[in-house]
Write a protein that holds these residues in place. Structure first.
Motif, PDB file in Angstrom:
ATOM      1  N   LEU A  76      27.285  55.280 -28.464  1.00  0.00           N
ATOM      2  CA  LEU A  76      28.242  54.881 -29.497  1.00  0.00           C
ATOM      3  C   LEU A  76      29.585  55.534 -29.241  1.00  0.00           C
ATOM      4  O   LEU A  76      29.674  56.759 -29.117  1.00  0.00           O
ATOM      5  N   ARG A 114      33.105  55.812 -31.187  1.00  0.00           N
ATOM      6  CA  ARG A 114      33.724  55.541 -32.487  1.00  0.00           C
ATOM      7  C   ARG A 114      35.100  56.194 -32.536  1.00  0.00           C
ATOM      8  O   ARG A 114      35.253  57.363 -32.219  1.00  0.00           O
ATOM      9  N   ARG A 115      36.085  55.390 -32.938  1.00  0.00           N
ATOM     10  CA  ARG A 115      37.448  55.919 -33.019  1.00  0.00           C
ATOM     11  C   ARG A 115      37.615  56.748 -34.282  1.00  0.00           C
ATOM     12  O   ARG A 115      37.247  56.311 -35.378  1.00  0.00           O
ATOM     13  N   PRO A 146      37.041  52.424 -38.704  1.00  0.00           N
ATOM     14  CA  PRO A 146      35.725  51.818 -38.525  1.00  0.00           C
ATOM     15  C   PRO A 146      35.465  51.326 -37.104  1.00  0.00           C
ATOM     16  O   PRO A 146      34.372  50.874 -36.803  1.00  0.00           O
ATOM     17  N   ASP A 147      36.463  51.412 -36.202  1.00  0.00           N
ATOM     18  CA  ASP A 147      36.329  50.842 -34.869  1.00  0.00           C
ATOM     19  C   ASP A 147      35.199  51.505 -34.110  1.00  0.00           C
ATOM     20  O   ASP A 147      35.087  52.739 -34.071  1.00  0.00           O
ATOM     21  N   ALA A 148      34.362  50.694 -33.467  1.00  0.00           N
ATOM     22  CA  ALA A 148      33.207  51.234 -32.763  1.00  0.00           C
ATOM     23  C   ALA A 148      32.811  50.316 -31.615  1.00  0.00           C
ATOM     24  O   ALA A 148      33.008  49.105 -31.669  1.00  0.00           O
ATOM     25  N   ARG A 158      29.339  49.900 -29.018  1.00  0.00           N
ATOM     26  CA  ARG A 158      27.978  50.333 -28.733  1.00  0.00           C
ATOM     27  C   ARG A 158      27.527  49.748 -27.398  1.00  0.00           C
ATOM     28  O   ARG A 158      27.649  48.552 -27.162  1.00  0.00           O
ATOM     29  N   TRP A 213      38.390  58.766 -29.278  1.00  0.00           N
ATOM     30  CA  TRP A 213      37.076  58.150 -29.415  1.00  0.00           C
ATOM     31  C   TRP A 213      36.005  59.200 -29.138  1.00  0.00           C
ATOM     32  O   TRP A 213      36.018  59.838 -28.086  1.00  0.00           O
ATOM     33  N   LYS A 255      22.997  60.083 -35.716  1.00  0.00           N
ATOM     34  CA  LYS A 255      23.757  60.040 -34.468  1.00  0.00           C
ATOM     35  C   LYS A 255      23.792  61.449 -33.882  1.00  0.00           C
ATOM     36  O   LYS A 255      23.902  62.433 -34.605  1.00  0.00           O
ATOM     37  N   GLY A 310      34.129  46.228 -38.427  1.00  0.00           N
ATOM     38  CA  GLY A 310      34.813  46.233 -37.153  1.00  0.00           C
ATOM     39  C   GLY A 310      36.010  45.313 -37.157  1.00  0.00           C
ATOM     40  O   GLY A 310      36.572  44.972 -38.204  1.00  0.00           O
TER      41      GLY A 310
END
Length: 610
Positions: free
Chosen positions: A384, A386-387, A391-393, A395, A420, A434, A572
């Motif tokens: 993962l 994630r920024r 919510p930017d992600a 996978r 990130w 996580k 996203g």
């Protein structure tokens, strides 16, 4: 002007009452209302920032309501009022809470807009003018300014990357504080006032109504408007201890107002679910809950059960991700020991992952070798990215043995600018804790390449910095699935401008949907992002509209621009090319622009700038 030991009723009967307009007085553009209680020395900084506003004095009214301060704030207020005409001061007996002085200030307000500020914060010198001009230009009833932390005060992620003209209440509901610009006529028309009694989340009582009656809500992020302070004396109201009974009751009151004012029951469910997650389920964070006395743990669980019984149904719980769904299920069951056990799992999921090798592949991708150890290593895992602050992600499935797997982040992946963080999670996503990817000090971390720079954080974790705008038109902010498909239905061209309207069809579950139309070419610096309006039509149908002005293209070099629609919700973000309603290769001159509107060979809407 009253003195510190006088109330307004003690002044001479011929004295000018604060807030009463002089004969021939011009209506101010904005009234700033500030409740004041023992705010020295921070109060001086706020007053200086108000005096420094780049608004003409006749366009500004400042109402400072001294709520029975015991420091030298009252004398300071009177001195500033004597020297600066926009500042008016009233002194009242202590009400013990910000609601009554805010209401008092609202009663005295004359401005077309009202801005509520706190006495220990400050404003940027252009803040009020920028907000008023934006509200006037776009007809906004509420404008949310950009907030910046002071003294170590944490500020949540910004609600948007760019200014937003018209946003859905669902997007802004996480922002329940009153530090906003309001159209005063809206507050008066709907009788919106702060609670007079001492209650927590009193700001939420106001915002849960105001957001839904506003004709337009706008978000500004292009300037540091307002600086929120963490006081070094610990006197911020938000820092005070929470009472499980009163605080939970207040959450229920906010939820009641959301359901009362939101005409869309499905959206109200999503808003209330997010409210419950933010305000209630946060109490079960592992360290916080474990540190509570047993009696207090039980009080939180019992009072949250009451909130759930009234406002949070089974379907809403099922939509929550890890660990919030599990917390909610345990609260509903009254299982305090289960909550403590869940906290231990969140803290120690039973395995850890380390990046033992990092390097750049021949094709420019970031190559990672990940080694995992522990007693409970999951079989199906995801890498993962994630920024931070949003919510930017992205996978990436990890395929290979449980203890050692090699993967490469392709060079074609173009991450949005920012930091990130890399973690590993069990598949399917959001079903288990996580685990941050660790990097030992002995492991060589390569230098950056292109826009990406891997680095080891102060805590020994692996992160990436992405610099500058993405090379491609599609900046990767990849949710587990595309949140919204879209189709353009009409293009209207008006003299001197290009107005684009498109209809968006969603899956009828769009938490915090935002839209941005833009024109993109190969040069990221030349992209054009006009103000974009999003309107809900019915169900999962939306209309998006934006106007490109003459100056957007006339000053830019020649080239070809594709028209794109960027859609973002809490799951996203996605960018979609706008298909053209015209036959391929049809070209139309846009009056007033050095540009032709045409349909590409792939059937997409495009601009050719000359």
């Amino acid at each position: 002007m009253s003195t510190p030991d006088q109330g307004p009723q003690d002044q001479h009967e011929d004295a000018q009452a604060p807030g009463a307009p002089a004969v021939g007085a011009v209506e101010p553009d904005v009234t700033v209302v500030v409740p004041v209680y023992d705010a020295m020395p921070y109060l001086v900084e706020l007053l200086d920032s108000l005096v420094a506003q780049d608004l003409a004095p006749e366009r500004l009214q400042v109402v400072m309501v001294d709520d029975g301060s015991t420091d030298d704030g009252p004398q300071t207020l009177d001195r500033y009022a004597a020297e600066h005409p926009p500042i008016e001061v009233v002194h009242q007996e202590n009400a013990g809470w910000p609601g009554p002085p805010r209401n008092h200030g609202l009663d005295l307000a004359r401005g077309r807009y009202v801005f509520f500020a706190d006495s220990d914060d400050r404003l940027g010198p252009e803040a009020l003018r920028r907000m008023v001009e934006f509200a006037d230009e776009h007809g906004s009833d509420i404008v949310l300014p950009k907030l910046v932390g002071l003294g170590g005060r944490g500020i949540g992620a910004p609600l948007a990357a760019d200014n937003l003209v018209d946003v859905d209440p669902e997007l802004v509901m996480p922002s329940l504080g009153p530090i906003k610009l309001f159209r005063r006529s809206m507050l008066l028309e709907h009788g919106i006032r702060f609670p007079e009694e001492k209650v927590r989340l009193e700001d939420g009582f106001v915002m849960a109504q105001a957001y839904y009656v506003a004709r337009r809500i706008s978000v500004l992020v292009d300037y540091d408007h307002y600086f929120v302070r963490l006081r070094d004396d610990g006197q911020n109201i938000s820092m005070q201890a929470l009472d499980p009974v009163g605080y939970s009751w207040s959450v229920g009151q906010v939820a009641d107002r959301v359901r009362r004012h939101d005409p869309d029951p499905a959206r109200a469910d999503r808003v209330v679910s997010a409210l419950f997650r933010r305000k209630c389920l946060k109490m079960y964070a592992p360290a916080r809950f474990a540190a509570m006395p047993a009696e207090r743990r039980q009080q939180w669980v019992e009072n949250h059960q009451l909130v759930m019984a009234r406002h949070v149904g089974d379907a809403m719980v099922a939509d929550l991700g890890f660990p919030f769904r599990q917390r909610a299920e345990l609260v509903r069951a009254g299982d305090v020991e289960g909550l403590l056990a869940l906290g231990r799992l969140e803290t120690d999921p039973g395995y850890e992952t380390r990046a033992t090798e990092l390097g750049w592949s021949r094709r420019g991708g970031l190559r990672l070798v990940l080694e995992t150890t522990g007693d409970d290593v999951p079989g199906d895992r995801l890498l993962l990215l994630r920024r931070r602050g949003g919510p930017d992600a992205l996978r990436v499935p990890l395929r290979g043995p449980r203890d050692r797997v090699e993967t490469t982040l392709p060079a074609t992946v173009d991450l949005a600018e920012g930091t990130w963080d890399l973690s590993v999670e069990k598949a399917p996503a959001e079903s288990a804790p996580k685990v941050r990817v660790r990097v030992d000090e002995a492991t060589a971390v390569p230098d950056g390449r292109g826009r990406l720079e891997p680095y080891r954080t102060a805590n020994g974790n692996l992160s990436l910095r992405a610099f500058g705008p993405p090379r491609r038109s599609l900046a990767l902010v990849s949710p587990p699935r595309r949140p919204v498909p879209a189709a353009i239905t009409r293009v209207a061209v008006t003299p001197g401008t290009l107005t684009v309207r498109c209809e968006v069809t969603t899956d009828d579950r769009t938490p915090g949907l935002q839209a941005q139309l833009e024109a993109l070419c190969r040069d990221p610096a030349a992209r054009v992002r006009p103000g974009t309006v999003l309107r809900r039509l019915d169900g999962g149908r939306w209309e998006v509209e934006a106007t490109f002005e003459a100056g957007d293209f006339n000053s830019r070099r020649s080239g070809f621009f594709g028209l794109w629609l960027e859609l973002t919700d809490t799951r996203g973000q996605v960018r979609l090319r706008l298909p053209s309603p015209e036959a391929p290769r049809t070209s139309t001159r846009v009056p007033g622009l050095r540009a032709d509107l045409y349909t590409s060979s792939h059937g997409n809407l495009s601009l050719r700038c000359r």
